[in-house]
Design an enzyme around this catalytic site. Sequence first.
Site, short mmCIF file in Angstrom:
data_model
loop_
_atom_site.label_atom_id
_atom_site.label_comp_id
_atom_site.label_asym_id
_atom_site.label_seq_id
_atom_site.Cartn_x
_atom_site.Cartn_y
_atom_site.Cartn_z
N TYR A 144 0.87 -1.19 0.00
CA TYR A 144 0.00 0.00 0.00
C TYR A 144 0.90 1.24 0.00
O TYR A 144 1.89 1.29 0.74
CB TYR A 144 -0.89 -0.02 1.25
CG TYR A 144 -1.76 1.21 1.45
CD1 TYR A 144 -1.49 2.11 2.48
CD2 TYR A 144 -2.84 1.47 0.61
CE1 TYR A 144 -2.29 3.24 2.67
CE2 TYR A 144 -3.65 2.60 0.81
CZ TYR A 144 -3.37 3.47 1.83
OH TYR A 144 -4.15 4.58 2.02
N ASP A 239 9.32 2.80 -0.84
CA ASP A 239 8.33 3.51 -0.03
C ASP A 239 8.62 3.17 1.44
O ASP A 239 8.22 2.13 1.93
CB ASP A 239 6.91 3.08 -0.44
CG ASP A 239 5.87 3.77 0.44
OD1 ASP A 239 4.67 3.55 0.20
OD2 ASP A 239 6.26 4.50 1.37
N LYS A 267 5.05 9.32 8.49
CA LYS A 267 4.91 8.79 9.86
C LYS A 267 5.95 9.34 10.82
O LYS A 267 5.89 10.49 11.23
CB LYS A 267 4.89 7.26 9.81
CG LYS A 267 3.67 6.71 9.02
CD LYS A 267 3.64 5.21 8.99
CE LYS A 267 2.62 4.70 7.99
NZ LYS A 267 1.24 4.75 8.49
P1 KE4 Z 1 -0.49 8.52 4.61
O1 KE4 Z 1 -1.05 9.22 3.39
O2 KE4 Z 1 -1.55 7.71 5.33
O3 KE4 Z 1 0.31 9.41 5.53
O4 KE4 Z 1 0.61 7.46 4.07
C1 KE4 Z 1 0.21 6.52 3.10
C2 KE4 Z 1 1.16 5.34 3.17
C3 KE4 Z 1 2.15 5.23 2.21
N1 KE4 Z 1 3.03 4.20 2.23
C4 KE4 Z 1 2.97 3.25 3.19
C5 KE4 Z 1 3.97 2.12 3.17
C6 KE4 Z 1 1.97 3.31 4.19
O5 KE4 Z 1 1.91 2.34 5.14
C7 KE4 Z 1 1.05 4.37 4.19
C8 KE4 Z 1 -0.06 4.49 5.22
N2 KE4 Z 1 -0.18 3.40 6.13
C9 KE4 Z 1 -1.48 3.18 6.68
C10 KE4 Z 1 -1.42 1.90 7.51
N3 KE4 Z 1 -1.62 0.75 6.71
C11 KE4 Z 1 -1.96 4.34 7.49
C12 KE4 Z 1 -3.21 4.08 8.31
C13 KE4 Z 1 -4.43 4.65 7.66
O6 KE4 Z 1 -4.61 4.51 6.44
O7 KE4 Z 1 -5.23 5.23 8.43
#
Ligand code: KE4
Length: 429
Positions: A144, A239, A267
């Site tokens: 993801y 990523d 994060k």
């Molecule tokens: P954000 O747009 O949520 O800050 O980051 C997206 C993203 C990009 N790349 C990786 C590897 C990620 O894990 C994420 C976001 N992770 C999720 C957890 N699976 C955030 C939790 C959520 O979607 O509320």
Amino acid sequence: MKIDNSKELFSKAQKFIPGGVNSPVRAFKSVGGDPLFIKSAKGAFMYDADDNEYVDLINSWGPMILGHSHPDIEGAVAEAIKSSLSFGAPTEKEIIIAELICKMVPSVEKVRMVNSGTEATMSAIRLARGYTNREKIIKFEGCYHGHGDSFLIAAGSGAATMGVPNSPGVTEGVAKDTLTAPFNDLVAVKHLIESNPDNIAAIILEPVAGNMGCITPVEGYLQGLRSLCDQHGIVLIFDEVMTGFRLARGGAQELFNVSADLTTMGKIIGGGMPVGAYGGKREIMEFVSPVGPVYQAGTLSGNPVAMAAGYAMLSYLYSNPAVYEQLDATTKQIEAGFRDNLTKLGLDYTINQLGSMISIFFSNQKITDFESAKTCDTELFGKYFRGMLNEGIYLAPSQFETLFISTEITENLVQKIVDANYKVLQDIH
Ligand code: KE4
């Protein structure tokens, strides 16, 4: 456990917010039950609207690697807000954090701040396409990268392996430029490259997957992707939104000694504030506006308060590299306790752990990609999740997520977590 206040808040939230949450996974849909509304957190603990206490093993999906309310980070924010919250103009703080990121992640020679991991990954693939003048990207099933259209793509059927949208609103036009392959499968990548000669701009992956649960790269996989990208002029994008600054100061790249051309971050980089970033080779980053032709912008990018929080976080991690051994040791203790429990109970579930990332999969398969991850009994996981919540342990509300251990998890909390794991596994079998 009394959760009346959370229930009341959830029903009110649903009147004004889609699903009552500002991010879908928070709704507990895949584990059943209603989400808890959190009121505060301190150190290793979170407290919900009914004052129930939980040991936090998700830590805001990664950012709170030092636990909640770390004095360095709160102090930096308290200081920064005295000088207003935002200017929309360059500040010295942005230089200082950029310099530190380049020091911590050697493959990053220049970096652009954005406001989320999604913005970072969206920008990185646009940059890779602009830099290579190619259209296609390769991503991996189960990885993801945020909710950018190019990533909300399911595996295409059969040989085509052309992506198909896996969300309404994503067009066929976008999906056709995203090719997908199974994680940990180099042959599939070679096939895609051969079928799309000179038209693959980038390969993007989580170097250690967290969004299928924790899945580590098999021996030689990252190195294999690196050499394929070198051979074919493809931009390799790691990523590291999850793994960055978590697995090591230099993230997965430091741990596996493989350099990416571009790295996306999020994060931890914001210390709990909304921050993302993408960075990498100078010659590629110089393609970014205003110095280059690839456009990307953001009103609150490099926000001074967020930079203060992020800089406090990164400088703590930079100056205390021993936290990574501590985190790995603590997580290994948790893993050992879980394995012990599984043996005592005659269960053969799979556990994957690396550094402070760990997942228990309700499957007896080796979990190396999304197909194997999908063999898990997600219903049983839901019961496990709810049982652990009742024992005061807050896990990620999905089988397909990893846990993030913080430095605040002490020996006695390890024991509490392991004891709860035993009791709940016993209860649900
Ligand atoms: P954000 O747009 O949520 O800050 O980051 C997206 C993203 C990009 N790349 C990786 C590897 C990620 O894990 C994420 C976001 N992770 C999720 C957890 N699976 C955030 C939790 C959520 O979607 O509320």
